[in-house]
Write a protein that holds these residues in place. Sequence first.
Motif, short mmCIF file in Angstrom:
data_model
loop_
_atom_site.label_atom_id
_atom_site.label_comp_id
_atom_site.label_asym_id
_atom_site.label_seq_id
_atom_site.Cartn_x
_atom_site.Cartn_y
_atom_site.Cartn_z
N GLU A 74 -5.90 -15.50 10.05
CA GLU A 74 -6.73 -14.69 10.96
C GLU A 74 -6.22 -13.26 11.07
O GLU A 74 -6.97 -12.35 11.43
CB GLU A 74 -6.78 -15.33 12.35
CG GLU A 74 -7.53 -16.66 12.42
CD GLU A 74 -6.70 -17.81 11.85
OE1 GLU A 74 -5.45 -17.66 11.71
OE2 GLU A 74 -7.30 -18.85 11.51
N GLU A 75 -4.94 -13.05 10.75
CA GLU A 75 -4.34 -11.72 10.86
C GLU A 75 -4.32 -10.96 9.54
O GLU A 75 -3.86 -9.82 9.49
CB GLU A 75 -2.90 -11.84 11.38
CG GLU A 75 -2.80 -12.37 12.80
CD GLU A 75 -1.36 -12.61 13.22
OE1 GLU A 75 -1.05 -12.39 14.41
OE2 GLU A 75 -0.54 -13.03 12.36
N TYR A 76 -4.84 -11.55 8.47
CA TYR A 76 -4.77 -10.92 7.16
C TYR A 76 -5.44 -9.55 7.15
O TYR A 76 -5.00 -8.63 6.44
CB TYR A 76 -5.41 -11.81 6.10
CG TYR A 76 -4.53 -12.96 5.65
CD1 TYR A 76 -3.21 -13.05 6.06
CD2 TYR A 76 -5.02 -13.95 4.80
CE1 TYR A 76 -2.40 -14.11 5.66
CE2 TYR A 76 -4.22 -15.01 4.38
CZ TYR A 76 -2.91 -15.08 4.81
OH TYR A 76 -2.11 -16.12 4.41
N SER A 77 -6.52 -9.39 7.90
CA SER A 77 -7.22 -8.10 7.91
C SER A 77 -6.38 -7.00 8.55
O SER A 77 -6.64 -5.81 8.34
CB SER A 77 -8.55 -8.23 8.66
OG SER A 77 -8.33 -8.61 10.01
N GLU A 78 -5.36 -7.38 9.35
CA GLU A 78 -4.52 -6.40 10.01
C GLU A 78 -3.26 -6.07 9.22
O GLU A 78 -2.57 -5.09 9.52
CB GLU A 78 -4.09 -6.92 11.39
CG GLU A 78 -5.26 -7.28 12.31
CD GLU A 78 -4.79 -7.94 13.59
OE1 GLU A 78 -3.55 -7.93 13.83
OE2 GLU A 78 -5.62 -8.45 14.34
N VAL A 79 -2.95 -6.88 8.21
CA VAL A 79 -1.70 -6.71 7.49
C VAL A 79 -1.79 -5.47 6.59
O VAL A 79 -2.71 -5.33 5.79
CB VAL A 79 -1.40 -7.94 6.62
CG1 VAL A 79 -0.06 -7.75 5.89
CG2 VAL A 79 -1.37 -9.20 7.46
N PRO A 80 -0.85 -4.52 6.72
CA PRO A 80 -0.85 -3.35 5.83
C PRO A 80 -0.46 -3.76 4.41
O PRO A 80 0.32 -4.70 4.22
CB PRO A 80 0.19 -2.43 6.46
CG PRO A 80 1.10 -3.34 7.22
CD PRO A 80 0.25 -4.47 7.71
N ILE A 81 -1.01 -3.06 3.44
CA ILE A 81 -0.84 -3.44 2.04
C ILE A 81 0.14 -2.50 1.34
O ILE A 81 0.01 -1.29 1.40
CB ILE A 81 -2.19 -3.41 1.30
CG1 ILE A 81 -3.21 -4.30 2.00
CG2 ILE A 81 -2.01 -3.82 -0.15
CD1 ILE A 81 -2.80 -5.75 2.10
N GLN A 82 1.12 -3.11 0.69
CA GLN A 82 2.03 -2.37 -0.19
C GLN A 82 2.03 -3.07 -1.54
O GLN A 82 2.19 -4.30 -1.61
CB GLN A 82 3.45 -2.31 0.38
CG GLN A 82 4.41 -1.48 -0.46
CD GLN A 82 5.80 -1.42 0.15
OE1 GLN A 82 6.33 -2.43 0.61
NE2 GLN A 82 6.39 -0.24 0.17
N LEU A 83 1.81 -2.31 -2.61
CA LEU A 83 1.75 -2.89 -3.94
C LEU A 83 3.11 -2.80 -4.61
O LEU A 83 3.76 -1.77 -4.57
CB LEU A 83 0.69 -2.16 -4.78
CG LEU A 83 -0.72 -2.15 -4.20
CD1 LEU A 83 -1.66 -1.37 -5.10
CD2 LEU A 83 -1.25 -3.56 -3.99
N LYS A 84 3.51 -3.91 -5.22
CA LYS A 84 4.79 -3.97 -5.91
C LYS A 84 4.55 -3.72 -7.39
O LYS A 84 3.96 -4.55 -8.08
CB LYS A 84 5.44 -5.34 -5.70
CG LYS A 84 6.82 -5.47 -6.31
CD LYS A 84 7.39 -6.86 -6.04
CE LYS A 84 8.78 -7.01 -6.63
NZ LYS A 84 9.33 -8.37 -6.38
N ASN A 85 4.98 -2.56 -7.88
CA ASN A 85 4.67 -2.16 -9.24
C ASN A 85 5.91 -1.69 -9.98
O ASN A 85 6.93 -1.38 -9.38
CB ASN A 85 3.62 -1.04 -9.24
CG ASN A 85 2.28 -1.51 -8.70
OD1 ASN A 85 1.68 -2.42 -9.24
ND2 ASN A 85 1.84 -0.90 -7.62
N ASN A 86 5.77 -1.61 -11.29
CA ASN A 86 6.85 -1.08 -12.13
C ASN A 86 6.42 0.27 -12.70
O ASN A 86 5.39 0.82 -12.32
CB ASN A 86 7.20 -2.07 -13.24
CG ASN A 86 5.98 -2.45 -14.08
OD1 ASN A 86 5.04 -1.66 -14.23
ND2 ASN A 86 5.98 -3.68 -14.60
N TRP A 87 7.20 0.80 -13.63
CA TRP A 87 6.93 2.14 -14.16
C TRP A 87 5.57 2.22 -14.84
O TRP A 87 4.94 3.28 -14.87
CB TRP A 87 8.02 2.52 -15.15
CG TRP A 87 8.06 1.65 -16.38
CD1 TRP A 87 8.74 0.49 -16.54
CD2 TRP A 87 7.33 1.85 -17.60
NE1 TRP A 87 8.52 -0.05 -17.78
CE2 TRP A 87 7.65 0.77 -18.46
CE3 TRP A 87 6.46 2.83 -18.05
CZ2 TRP A 87 7.13 0.65 -19.73
CZ3 TRP A 87 5.93 2.72 -19.33
CH2 TRP A 87 6.25 1.64 -20.16
#
Length: 641
Positions: A320-333
């Motif tokens: 139910e809280e997924y819409s509030e979770v801030p998004i950070q993407l884990k990426n490489n070079w």
Amino acid sequence: MAIVKMKKLRVMAMADRREALLRALLRLGCVEISEPDGLLEDPAWSALLQRGSSRLADTKSEINDVNTALDAIRRYAGLKDGLFIKRHPISEEAFLSAGTAERAQAVSREVGEQLQTLTRLQSEENRLVARQASLLPWQAMDMPLELSGTEHVLFRPGVVPAGVNVGELQVSFGDLAAELLEISSDKQQKYCLLVCLRQDEEAVMECLRPFSFSAVSFQGLTGTADANLTSVSQALAENRKAQEDAAAAIAANGEARDALRVYADRLAAEAAEETSAQRILTDGTIAFFEGWAPAASMQKVQALLEKEGCAWEAEDPTPEEYSEVPIQLKNNWLTRPLNMVTEMYSLPAYDNVDPNPLMAPFFILFYGVMMADMGYGLLMILAGILITRTYRPKGTAGNLFNLMTLCGVTTFLMGAVTGGFFGDFLTQLVKLATGRDFALPALFTPLDDTLMILVGAMCLGFVQIVTGMVISFVQKLKKGQVLDAVFEEVTWWVVFAGIALMVLKVTNLVLYAGLVLVVAGPLITGKGFGKITGIFASLYNHITGYFGDILSYSRLMALMLAGSVIAQVFNTLGAIPGNIVVFIIISMAGNALNFALNLLGCYVHDLRLQCLEYFGKFYEDGGKPFRPLAINTKYVDIENV
């Protein structure tokens, strides 16, 4: 790569430790403090806690003053930043140094005072210039401006439109004792002095009314117009000298620009801290806030919170809280530069997938296919590496130039495959210089193998669309949507395979099996009359949808062909005079234009293919970016933070 898992934090600390806690979180740089609106809407919470106070307004005012000072120094000291600001490394100690801040504050105040002086002087200059302009037409009138006449005679300066004939106007006075003397004129009006008996004033003015005569007054001025002009000229000279002195005083602070820049970055960090301070709830004794932190950083967060004597808890967000979770993407070079593309479109929902690694190979390859020129590729690679290493841009700018470098590699490789180097630049150059025919080796060329390139472009599109379907299939299985996965994806894979086998004249049975699945899907999942209409809707939507999507990839061929043709046209135009110097000038100018247009055009069309044709198969957007309380600088790179 994936979306970074987040933990929801609830933290309680003593109110007198709030500032120290915020400063520690700022330096840690991995905790986002949430807005407390939801809590304050709850009467139970709002009765106990209120938002904390902060100096945000004062800090923003200081930021405005420093930025104003930087702009003034750049303008009056003749300093240029260039296209990009070159970031300089600085130690954490120097960044937080009180001495640096005090010096910057002093310079900011001094520049601000000089700017106020300049503003006042410029306003005064405008007033003097306006007065000078109003007096110049009367310079030849050798009469004190305050003189309005004698006991029996009236002197009245005035103006009439330029088209008025003063002689005809004089005739209109008839027997009245009046005279209108023309002092000067310009394109708009004539400047005149009316002399008449006071007793005839009313009659004379009545005669002047049809000629649009308008009286002029010189309130507060004494002496002749010429004497006043001399005084105004002296005042203007003094005013402009004072402006030059003020501008020189501002320019003298040019050496302090670096200190101002450091202070501007420091104030930006303080503004972020003060913004977060307003989100902390307090009753004067305790301070409470909710926030988010990456799960991978929780060990550091725990150590900090325990050091600051906080009571806290961290838990995984509920669905139910997924819409509030801030998004950070884990990426490489490789995939990190694609952040700018994803953020331009929209970040994924928390329970979706990170699109960057799924998009990176296609985006970079498609860009190279559309640009397809070794010369352009080399320019992109060199520009990307040079700017990245020299100016070290961060954020979106850094991602942009890293992406340019990667796309430059594929552009060079595709140029090598198609034999393009600034179009046919080398071919034309060699022919001009030696008279011999020359061409770079190529597997195929856009002008000679257009149909093959078109088919190849649509095949690449088909591969990307099927990849999107595979991702969608896996996601649906994870969510337990087995029937949807079978009838939305598997069905059409069978149809595609059946069409291929039919074209190859292997068998038609696979296609028949696919058509059976197309019919069975709506019959099994639909309800009522929708079972029948669903069959036709499924056929229409999927056939037109997939056909239209695959056809969209023809833009890969179109842009490759357009770029190649434009380059060759300019090269041909340059070769017409038969002079190598003229050829190089015209060719380089045309290729520069073609390069600039293709840089943007290829990006836009590549972006469209990813966001519409590809993302439409599996992507769920709506995420909001993770913005932790952190030191984000514009001018410097802080070491050992």
